[in-house]
Motif scaffolding. Structure first.
Motif, PDB file in Angstrom:
ATOM      1  N   LEU A  57       0.831  -1.202   0.000  1.00  0.00           N
ATOM      2  CA  LEU A  57       0.000   0.000   0.000  1.00  0.00           C
ATOM      3  C   LEU A  57       0.868   1.256   0.000  1.00  0.00           C
ATOM      4  O   LEU A  57       0.530   2.257  -0.628  1.00  0.00           O
ATOM      5  CB  LEU A  57      -0.928  -0.004   1.216  1.00  0.00           C
ATOM      6  CG  LEU A  57      -2.072  -1.027   1.181  1.00  0.00           C
ATOM      7  CD1 LEU A  57      -2.836  -1.008   2.507  1.00  0.00           C
ATOM      8  CD2 LEU A  57      -3.015  -0.738   0.030  1.00  0.00           C
ATOM      9  N   LYS A  58       1.985   1.218   0.722  1.00  0.00           N
ATOM     10  CA  LYS A  58       2.897   2.363   0.710  1.00  0.00           C
ATOM     11  C   LYS A  58       3.459   2.581  -0.690  1.00  0.00           C
ATOM     12  O   LYS A  58       3.640   3.718  -1.130  1.00  0.00           O
ATOM     13  CB  LYS A  58       4.033   2.136   1.709  1.00  0.00           C
ATOM     14  CG  LYS A  58       3.586   2.165   3.164  1.00  0.00           C
ATOM     15  CD  LYS A  58       4.770   1.960   4.096  1.00  0.00           C
ATOM     16  CE  LYS A  58       4.332   1.983   5.556  1.00  0.00           C
ATOM     17  NZ  LYS A  58       5.475   1.761   6.478  1.00  0.00           N
ATOM     18  N   SER A  59       3.733   1.486  -1.404  1.00  0.00           N
ATOM     19  CA  SER A  59       4.245   1.591  -2.765  1.00  0.00           C
ATOM     20  C   SER A  59       3.208   2.234  -3.681  1.00  0.00           C
ATOM     21  O   SER A  59       3.535   3.069  -4.527  1.00  0.00           O
ATOM     22  CB  SER A  59       4.617   0.201  -3.294  1.00  0.00           C
ATOM     23  OG  SER A  59       5.006   0.255  -4.643  1.00  0.00           O
ATOM     24  N   ILE A  60       1.934   1.862  -3.498  1.00  0.00           N
ATOM     25  CA  ILE A  60       0.865   2.455  -4.298  1.00  0.00           C
ATOM     26  C   ILE A  60       0.768   3.951  -4.017  1.00  0.00           C
ATOM     27  O   ILE A  60       0.578   4.761  -4.921  1.00  0.00           O
ATOM     28  CB  ILE A  60      -0.473   1.763  -4.010  1.00  0.00           C
ATOM     29  CG1 ILE A  60      -0.397   0.275  -4.397  1.00  0.00           C
ATOM     30  CG2 ILE A  60      -1.611   2.433  -4.756  1.00  0.00           C
ATOM     31  CD1 ILE A  60      -1.618  -0.525  -3.987  1.00  0.00           C
ATOM     32  N   HIS A  61       0.897   4.312  -2.748  1.00  0.00           N
ATOM     33  CA  HIS A  61       0.834   5.727  -2.369  1.00  0.00           C
ATOM     34  C   HIS A  61       1.944   6.509  -3.056  1.00  0.00           C
ATOM     35  O   HIS A  61       1.742   7.657  -3.484  1.00  0.00           O
ATOM     36  CB  HIS A  61       0.947   5.846  -0.854  1.00  0.00           C
ATOM     37  CG  HIS A  61       0.737   7.236  -0.345  1.00  0.00           C
ATOM     38  ND1 HIS A  61      -0.489   7.864  -0.367  1.00  0.00           N
ATOM     39  CD2 HIS A  61       1.607   8.138   0.191  1.00  0.00           C
ATOM     40  CE1 HIS A  61      -0.378   9.077   0.136  1.00  0.00           C
ATOM     41  NE2 HIS A  61       0.887   9.268   0.485  1.00  0.00           N
ATOM     42  N   SER A  62       3.118   5.899  -3.193  1.00  0.00           N
ATOM     43  CA  SER A  62       4.229   6.554  -3.878  1.00  0.00           C
ATOM     44  C   SER A  62       3.882   6.781  -5.349  1.00  0.00           C
ATOM     45  O   SER A  62       4.196   7.821  -5.928  1.00  0.00           O
ATOM     46  CB  SER A  62       5.493   5.701  -3.758  1.00  0.00           C
ATOM     47  OG  SER A  62       6.560   6.274  -4.478  1.00  0.00           O
ATOM     48  N   LYS A  63       3.208   5.797  -5.955  1.00  0.00           N
ATOM     49  CA  LYS A  63       2.779   5.951  -7.347  1.00  0.00           C
ATOM     50  C   LYS A  63       1.832   7.134  -7.493  1.00  0.00           C
ATOM     51  O   LYS A  63       1.884   7.885  -8.462  1.00  0.00           O
ATOM     52  CB  LYS A  63       2.073   4.679  -7.834  1.00  0.00           C
ATOM     53  CG  LYS A  63       2.982   3.499  -8.083  1.00  0.00           C
ATOM     54  CD  LYS A  63       2.177   2.334  -8.628  1.00  0.00           C
ATOM     55  CE  LYS A  63       3.051   1.122  -8.882  1.00  0.00           C
ATOM     56  NZ  LYS A  63       2.264  -0.025  -9.400  1.00  0.00           N
ATOM     57  N   MET A  64       0.940   7.283  -6.524  1.00  0.00           N
ATOM     58  CA  MET A  64      -0.019   8.382  -6.576  1.00  0.00           C
ATOM     59  C   MET A  64       0.688   9.732  -6.526  1.00  0.00           C
ATOM     60  O   MET A  64       0.312  10.670  -7.228  1.00  0.00           O
ATOM     61  CB  MET A  64      -1.017   8.253  -5.427  1.00  0.00           C
ATOM     62  CG  MET A  64      -1.966   7.069  -5.564  1.00  0.00           C
ATOM     63  SD  MET A  64      -2.935   6.784  -4.063  1.00  0.00           S
ATOM     64  CE  MET A  64      -3.785   8.354  -3.916  1.00  0.00           C
ATOM     65  N   ASN A  65       1.721   9.837  -5.687  1.00  0.00           N
ATOM     66  CA  ASN A  65       2.473  11.087  -5.600  1.00  0.00           C
ATOM     67  C   ASN A  65       3.179  11.400  -6.918  1.00  0.00           C
ATOM     68  O   ASN A  65       3.207  12.536  -7.378  1.00  0.00           O
ATOM     69  CB  ASN A  65       3.499  11.011  -4.465  1.00  0.00           C
ATOM     70  CG  ASN A  65       2.836  11.012  -3.096  1.00  0.00           C
ATOM     71  OD1 ASN A  65       1.728  11.507  -2.937  1.00  0.00           O
ATOM     72  ND2 ASN A  65       3.517  10.475  -2.103  1.00  0.00           N
ATOM     73  N   THR A  66       3.762  10.346  -7.534  1.00  0.00           N
ATOM     74  CA  THR A  66       4.427  10.528  -8.815  1.00  0.00           C
ATOM     75  C   THR A  66       3.435  10.975  -9.874  1.00  0.00           C
ATOM     76  O   THR A  66       3.724  11.831 -10.709  1.00  0.00           O
ATOM     77  CB  THR A  66       5.092   9.205  -9.255  1.00  0.00           C
ATOM     78  OG1 THR A  66       6.029   8.796  -8.253  1.00  0.00           O
ATOM     79  CG2 THR A  66       5.818   9.385 -10.575  1.00  0.00           C
ATOM     80  N   LEU A  67       2.242  10.382  -9.839  1.00  0.00           N
ATOM     81  CA  LEU A  67       1.205  10.740 -10.804  1.00  0.00           C
ATOM     82  C   LEU A  67       0.787  12.189 -10.644  1.00  0.00           C
ATOM     83  O   LEU A  67       0.546  12.899 -11.629  1.00  0.00           O
ATOM     84  CB  LEU A  67      -0.003   9.819 -10.618  1.00  0.00           C
ATOM     85  CG  LEU A  67      -1.199  10.046 -11.552  1.00  0.00           C
ATOM     86  CD1 LEU A  67      -0.761   9.928 -12.999  1.00  0.00           C
ATOM     87  CD2 LEU A  67      -2.294   9.036 -11.242  1.00  0.00           C
ATOM     88  N   ALA A  68       0.687  12.665  -9.411  1.00  0.00           N
ATOM     89  CA  ALA A  68       0.301  14.052  -9.177  1.00  0.00           C
ATOM     90  C   ALA A  68       1.331  15.008  -9.762  1.00  0.00           C
ATOM     91  O   ALA A  68       0.990  16.034 -10.370  1.00  0.00           O
ATOM     92  CB  ALA A  68       0.132  14.302  -7.686  1.00  0.00           C
TER      93      ALA A  68
END
Length: 219
Positions: free
Chosen positions: A188-199
């Motif tokens: 889940l932390k890895s997914i959150h990192s993806k979201m930040n990159t996407l932003a």
């Protein structure tokens, strides 16, 4: 690209990010509920044996109801996010500025990846919870059999020993499942990192679109 259609794309992205954030929080809570299930069952067993007049704060039945409620909420959020992604896909297929299509498709793919990761984590966590619940129910049955046998006769120690070994075996399986749940929180932390990159990518895309519009006005 017309201003109206540009705003439509940004509205879709905002909806996607909001749903992704909600899912992130829900899945973290869902994972914690699953990992706490066996802890609660173990505490209940100790209370039943040593302090029968103490009522547990959150018993298995309450957790089961919470599990069902949260599962439904997460499924609804996943369905809504899927719908938003579908609308984004339709938009990219009809975008009026070919030079930006590649960037839009990249953004869409990132949102799709996040949706896929969340869907996978949800089903994995749900399956683990059901496995833990089944094992805890079986362990509870074994404990009752042991207590009943010990209080009934106090003989045949070999049979009691077999019961205890089976109980320990089931507990080890449950512990292995809980460790698996812990690894999921890392995912889940890895997914959150993806979201930040996407932003960050979204902000760059918006800046590029504005620059393109400015050049078009100058021409």
């Amino acid at each position: 690209m017309a201003a109206g259609t540009s705003n439509y794309w940004e509205d879709l992205r905002k909806q996607a990010r909001q749903l992704e954030n909600e899912l992130d929080l829900k899945l973290v809570s869902f994972s914690k509920l699953c990992t706490s299930y066996s802890h609660s069952s173990t505490r209940d067993g100790r209370r039943d044996r040593y302090s029968s007049d103490t009522t547990p704060l959150l018993n298995g039945s309450s957790q089961d109801r919470m599990f069902e409620t949260m599962a439904i909420e997460i499924e609804q959020l996943l369905a809504r996010l899927t719908g938003v992604n579908d609308k984004m896909a339709e938009y990219t297929n009809s975008a009026g500025v070919p030079s930006l299509n590649a960037a839009l498709m990249h953004t869409l793919q990132r949102h799709r990846d996040i949706l896929q990761d969340y869907t996978h984590e949800f089903h994995k966590t749900k399956a683990n919870f059901m496995a833990i619940r089944e094992r805890e129910n079986l362990m509870g049955s074994v404990r009752k059999d042991i207590e009943s046998y010990k209080s009934g006769s106090g003989v045949n120690n070999r049979r009691t020993e077999l019961f205890l070994k089976e109980h320990d075996h089931l507990r080890n399986i449950a512990m292995a499942t809980k460790e698996n749940m812990t690894s999921q929180r890392g995912m889940l932390k890895s997914i959150h990192s993806k979201m930040n990159t996407l932003a960050i990518s979204g902000r760059c895309l918006e800046r590029g679109r504005k620059e393109t519009a400015t050049r078009a006005d100058e021409l």
